[in-house]
Design an enzyme around this catalytic site. Structure first.
Site, PDB file in Angstrom:
ATOM      1  N   HIS A 291      40.628  35.284  39.081  1.00  0.00           N
ATOM      2  CA  HIS A 291      41.229  36.477  38.496  1.00  0.00           C
ATOM      3  C   HIS A 291      41.756  36.129  37.104  1.00  0.00           C
ATOM      4  O   HIS A 291      42.932  36.310  36.805  1.00  0.00           O
ATOM      5  CB  HIS A 291      42.376  36.999  39.372  1.00  0.00           C
ATOM      6  CG  HIS A 291      41.960  37.373  40.751  1.00  0.00           C
ATOM      7  ND1 HIS A 291      42.649  36.996  41.874  1.00  0.00           N
ATOM      8  CD2 HIS A 291      40.900  38.100  41.207  1.00  0.00           C
ATOM      9  CE1 HIS A 291      42.057  37.463  42.948  1.00  0.00           C
ATOM     10  NE2 HIS A 291      40.988  38.137  42.571  1.00  0.00           N
TER      11      HIS A 291
ATOM     12  N   HIS B 182      44.764  41.287  42.625  1.00  0.00           N
ATOM     13  CA  HIS B 182      43.310  41.409  42.578  1.00  0.00           C
ATOM     14  C   HIS B 182      43.046  42.431  41.490  1.00  0.00           C
ATOM     15  O   HIS B 182      43.567  43.537  41.538  1.00  0.00           O
ATOM     16  CB  HIS B 182      42.748  41.857  43.922  1.00  0.00           C
ATOM     17  CG  HIS B 182      43.082  40.899  45.023  1.00  0.00           C
ATOM     18  ND1 HIS B 182      42.289  39.836  45.352  1.00  0.00           N
ATOM     19  CD2 HIS B 182      44.166  40.820  45.831  1.00  0.00           C
ATOM     20  CE1 HIS B 182      42.860  39.145  46.322  1.00  0.00           C
ATOM     21  NE2 HIS B 182      43.997  39.726  46.635  1.00  0.00           N
TER      22      HIS B 182
END
Length: 571
Positions: free
Chosen positions: A502, A545
Site C-alpha cells: 500500500h 487498504h
C-alpha cells in the site's frame, strides 16, 4: 513577476491510449488521436485516473495514457476469489533497494498493477476506508477540507453499496446506512454467501479474548471508527503537454493540453515522471544531467509502506476441515479483520511509552537517507500520529483467511513512520526508478511489528480459534512462542516481513516547507495547471487498504478541477 515556463512530461507508452469525449476509444496507435489539443491529459490509467476521467469526460475531451493493456474482460481480474499474486498481464513487480533484515539487508520485491485499472486490478477487493482520526491528522498537517466530515461525501459519491441480505445478516454481516453511497460507479458488497461463518465466529471470539474485550467490533468498517500553509495563486510553471515514447522504439509522440495535466501514475512512477521532467530536488537532478525546471525537494521523498507479517499458516485439526471453517473452494483474503488500537495492543504503559517515542522522535536517519526534507517533517507527522492513536486509530491490522488445510493469520502495521525515497538514476523512461521504503528503520515501527507478531502467537493458542488447529500448530508454523523475548520476536519479524503493498506519500499533500509537493487542491506547488491525483499525494498511511479511499480522492479531485472551469467561465 511570474515567469512562464513550459513543461512537457515524459512518459513511456507500453500499450493503451484511452480517449474520453462522450465516446471512448482505446488504441495503441497514436495516429488515431489526431493533433488537436485535449482539454485534459491524465498520465496513468489506474484506479484514481479512470475515476477522474469518468467525471471529466462528461463535457470535456480527455486523453488517458496508460502503459499497460486493457484487461476489462479478463476473468482472472474480475473474479473476487482470485488469489493475490495470481499471474496476469497486469501483475508486475519492482525490486526494492536492499531493506532491513535480521542478517543485514534483504532483497524484497514490491507488487503493483500495470493495466487499465492499475493496482485495483490485482488487489484482494477488501473494502476499507480511512478513519476519522486518520483524516483529522491529514487535515491537521495543513490540508483544510480533507477532514473526515469533508471527505466522507466523496467516498459516498463513488459507491453503490449493497446491504447484506437476511441470511448474511443472520451470519454476522452488518452495516450503517448513513455512511454509505447508493448511486455511485463502484459496487461494494459482502461475499455471496458469507465465507466460512464458523471460522468468522471463532476468530471474533478469540480476538475478543486475546485483547481482553477491548477491541470493539464495529458493525461497519466504513464509519470512520475502527477502534494551512499553501497558496491558491498557483505558480509560474505551466504544463503544455506530454511526450510518449514507445517501449519497442520508434517515433516519440507529443500531445498538447489546453487546460490541465493530471498526473496519476502511482506512488512509484509519478515522482519519476516529475523528476525526468525537471521537477524535484535541483541538486539531485543536476547530478544525473537533468536541467531543473522547478526546485521541489519533496518529490520522491516521504515514501512509505506498511509491513505485512505473512507466511503464517496454522494447520487445521482434521475434524475442523469442513466448508464452514475453510470456505471450501471459494476463499477470500481476510474473512475477518481486526483493528486493535495502541491501548489494545500495548496496554496503558506500552501506549504511554509509544506516545513518548513518537513525540521525541529522532529525524536523523530519515534525513540521512533523504526520506524527509527537514527534521520538522518527521516530528510534525509523528506528533499527529500520536494524536491519532490517542483517539482510536488502529495500531495494527489482523487478518484471518481460511485455506484448504490451514488458516492464515496475518498482521499488518497501519501507520508506519519509516520514510524512504523514489528516485530515478537515468533519463531513460523505460528504466524503473529506485524505490527504497526504508522499512522498520525507526524504533517505533519495530515496537509495532513486535506487538503484532506477539498477538498472532497468542491467537494460535487461544480458544475457540485454537480448537480448530492441531496441537502444535504454533511451533509448526515457525512463529515465536508466546513467551519469546523481544529480541527473538524482532529477529523473526526482520526475517519474514513483506511489503504491505500500500505504498503512498512520494508526492505528499502538505505544506511546501515540510517537503510537500501538492497543495490541498492537489496542484503541484509552483505550477499553474499540473495536478496529481493518486496514492502518492497521501502524506500519512491512514488508508489501511487504499482503494476505497482513492476513489474518494478521485471524486474530490474531479470536483476541484470542474470548479476551476466554472470559476474561469465566470470571470
Amino acid at each position: 513577476m511570474w515567469k512562464s515556463v513550459d513543461l512537457v512530461l515524459d512518459y513511456i507508452l507500453f500499450f493503451t491510449l484511452l480517449r474520453l469525449v462522450r465516446s471512448t476509444v482505446i488504441t495503441d496507435d497514436t495516429s488515431d488521436l489526431g493533433t488537436a489539443p485535449f482539454e485534459y491529459i491524465i498520465v496513468g490509467g489506474g484506479t484514481t485516473a479512470l475515476a477522474v476521467a469518468n467525471r471529466l469526460a462528461v463535457n470535456h475531451s480527455v486523453l488517458v495514457v496508460e502503459r499497460g493493456p486493457d484487461l476489462v474482460n479478463d476473468e482472472v481480474i474480475n473474479d473476487p476469489f482470485t488469489k493475490f499474486g495470481t499471474p496476469s498481464p497486469c501483475h508486475f513487480q519492482i525490486d526494492l533497494a536492499p531493506q532491513m533484515g535480521f542478517n543485514g539487508s534483504r532483497m524484497i520485491p514490491m507488487t503493483y498493477g500495470s493495466c487499465l485499472g492499475g493496482s485495483s486490478s490485482i488487489n484482494t477487493m477488501i473494502g476499507s476506508r480511512p478513519t476519522f482520526a486518520g483524516m483529522s491528522a491529514i487535515e491537521a498537517l495543513g490540508n483544510p477540507g480533507w477532514g473526515w466530515n469533508d471527505f466522507l461525501p466523496y467516498m459516498q459519491k463513488s459507491e453503490t453499496f449493497h446491504p447484506p441480505n437476511p441470511t448474511q445478516h443472520a451470519e454476522g454481516a452488518d452495516f450503517i446506512a448513513v455512511v454509505h453511497g447508493f448511486d455511485g460507479p463502484v459496487g461494494v458488497s459482502f461475499a455471496q454467501p458469507l465465507i466460512a461463518p464458523t471460522l468468522q465466529n471463532a476468530a471474533k471470539n478469540t480476538t475478543n479474548t486475546v485483547f481482553e474485550g477491548e477491541v470493539a467490533l464495529s458493525p461497519d468498517m466504513g464509519d470512520g471508527f475502527s477502534g494551512g500553509h499553501y497558496s491558491r495563486a498557483g505558480g509560474n510553471v505551466t504544463a503544455t503537454g506530454i511526450l510518449i515514447e514507445p517501449t519497442g522504439g520508434g517515433t516519440t509522440s507529443t500531445f498538447n493540453v489546453s487546460r490541465e495535466v493530471v498526473l496519476s501514475a502511482g506512488t512509484i512512477y509519478s515522482p519519476a515522471i516529475l523528476q525526468r521532467s525537471g521537477i524535484g530536488n535541483t541538486t539531485f537532478l543536476r547530478s544525473i544531467g537533468i536541467e531543473s525546471v522547478l526546485d521541489l525537494p519533496g518529490v520522491g521523498a516521504n515514501f512509505q509502506d506498511q509491513i505485512l507479517l505473512t507466511n503464517v499458516s496454522f494447520s487445521l485439526t482434521p475434524s475442523a476441515n469442513i466448508t464452514n471453517v475453510t470456505g471450501g473452494g471459494e476463499v477470500l483474503l481476510a474473512v475477518v479483520v481486526a483493528h486493535p488500537t495502541a491501548t489494545d495492543s500495548l496496554g496503558s504503559n506500552g501506549t504511554s511509552a509509544m506516545d513518548k517515542m513518537l513525540r521525541n522522535i529522532s529525524a536523523e536517519h530519515a534525513l540521512s537517507t533523504n526520506g524527509i526534507v527537514t527534521s520538522e517533517t518527521l516530528t510534525t507527522q509523528a506528533a499527529l500520529i500520536a494524536d491519532a492513536y490517542q483517539i482510536d486509530h488502529p495500531l495494527i491490522e489482523i487478518f484471518y483467511t481460511p485455506g484448504p488445510t490451514g488458516i492464515n493469520v496475518w498482521a499488518q502495521s497501519v501507520l508506519p513512520l519509516s520514510r524512504g525515497t523514489i528516485r530515478i538514476n537515468t533519463t531513460d523512461p523505460s528504466v524503473d526508478p529506485i524505490a527504497d521504503a526504508q522499512y522498520l528503520t525507526t524504533e517505533v515501527d519495530m515496537v509495532v511489528a513486535i506487538a503484532a507478531a506477539r498477538r498472532v502467537s497468542s491467537i494460535a493458542v487461544t480458544p475457540p480459534f485454537s480448537d480448530l488447529l492441531i496441537e502444535n500448530a504454533l511451533a509448526e508454523a515457525g512463529v515465536p512462542q508466546v513467551g519469546a523475548t523481544d529480541e527473538e520476536v524482532g529477529q523473526w519479524v526482520l526475517s519474514t516481513y513483506t511489503p504491505g503493498t500500500h505504498p503512498i506519500g512520494s508526492n505528499s499533500m502538505m505544506p511546501r516547507e515540510l517537503g510537500g509537493v501538492v497543495s490541498p487542491e492537489l496542484l503541484v506547488y509552483g505550477t499553474t495547471n499540473l495536478r496529481i491525483a493518486d496514492a502518492s499525494v497521501i502524506p500519512l498511511s491512514v488508508f489501511p487498504h487504499t482503494t476505497l479511499g482513492l476513489y474518494g480522492v478521485a471524486e474530490k479531485a474531479a470536483e476541484m478541477i470542474l470548479q476551476a472551469v466554472a470559476a474561469e467561465s465566470e470571470e
